[in-house]
Design an enzyme around this catalytic site. Structure first.
Site, PDB file in Angstrom:
ATOM      1  N   ASP A 154       0.885  -1.159   0.000  1.00  0.00           N
ATOM      2  CA  ASP A 154       0.000   0.000   0.000  1.00  0.00           C
ATOM      3  C   ASP A 154       0.925   1.211   0.000  1.00  0.00           C
ATOM      4  OD1 ASP A 154      -2.064   1.858   0.273  1.00  0.00           O
ATOM      5  OD2 ASP A 154      -2.157   1.632   2.446  1.00  0.00           O
ATOM      6  N   GLU A 180      -1.567  -1.576  -4.349  1.00  0.00           N
ATOM      7  CA  GLU A 180      -2.814  -0.812  -4.387  1.00  0.00           C
ATOM      8  C   GLU A 180      -2.610   0.408  -5.271  1.00  0.00           C
ATOM      9  OE1 GLU A 180      -5.539   1.762  -1.338  1.00  0.00           O
ATOM     10  OE2 GLU A 180      -5.018  -0.281  -0.703  1.00  0.00           O
ATOM     11  N   ASP A 216      -2.202   0.783   7.799  1.00  0.00           N
ATOM     12  CA  ASP A 216      -1.567   0.824   6.477  1.00  0.00           C
ATOM     13  C   ASP A 216      -0.935  -0.525   6.147  1.00  0.00           C
ATOM     14  OD1 ASP A 216      -1.535   3.913   5.627  1.00  0.00           O
ATOM     15  OD2 ASP A 216      -1.260   3.726   7.788  1.00  0.00           O
TER      16      ASP A 216
END
Length: 185
Positions: free
Chosen positions: A13, A73, A146
């Site tokens: 991410d 992502e 996260d």
């Protein structure tokens, strides 16, 4: 007797404040939790230094865990153009690290990741984290989510492996350039 198919998936991410990542091992059709963590970048003011650190940490993860595939992502489109640009750069350097090691990369939209994990494309970070905790038997969840977002990208990739239509995939620089010719000109 057939050998078990094993592969390691690194999920990322990307972010310029926190880069979350998670690793899973796939043995046959089962996933096993390996690691989740984050790279804290808040204390650095220099955007270019942050990009360098994202690149180096991604290379370090690749060299120490030898992932077979990377799931990342994709940045979502927000209203702030500067934030989008910074996120895109963070994603780009993480992708460049994987591409430099010849690792196939697939990017997934946040909605697709949430849908794969929870069945709801509008799920909250907390809902995604709780589902991952249940799926992978995690004892506890991290304070910042996260890292679970990075892990969610890896799990989403596992669920989408073998399906015909997945996110954009790149096997190297040539494939990336060919698939993005319209964006590069």
């Amino acid at each position: 007797m057939k050998d078990k198919i094993e592969k390691i998936i690194l999920g990322i991410d990307p972010g310029t404040t926190i880069m979350g990542f998670g690793l899973i091992k796939v043995v046959g059709k089962q996933m096993q939790f390996m690691q989740l963590n984050e790279l804290q970048l808040k204390k650095y003011d220099d955007h270019y230094l942050k990009l360098k650190l994202i690149f180096e940490r991604t290379i370090e993860l690749i060299d120490s865990h030898n992932p077979d595939e990377i799931a990342i992502e994709a940045p979502f489109f927000g209203k702030n153009v500067q934030s989008m640009l910074k996120l895109g750069r963070a994603q780009g350097v993480a992708m460049a690290a994987g591409l430099s090691r010849q690792i196939p990369i697939t990017e997934y939209s946040p909605k697709k990741i949430k849908m794969a994990i929870t069945g709801n494309g509008n799920a909250s970070k907390e809902q995604v984290a709780k589902m991952l905790q249940s799926l992978l038997s995690l004892k506890e969840l991290p304070k910042n989510l996260d890292s679970t977002d990075g892990l969610a990208a890896a799990v989403c990739h596992f669920y989408n492996s073998g399906k015909v239509e997945i996110g954009k995939s790149y096997t190297g620089w040539a494939a990336f350039v060919k698939q993005n010719e319209d964006r590069i000109k």
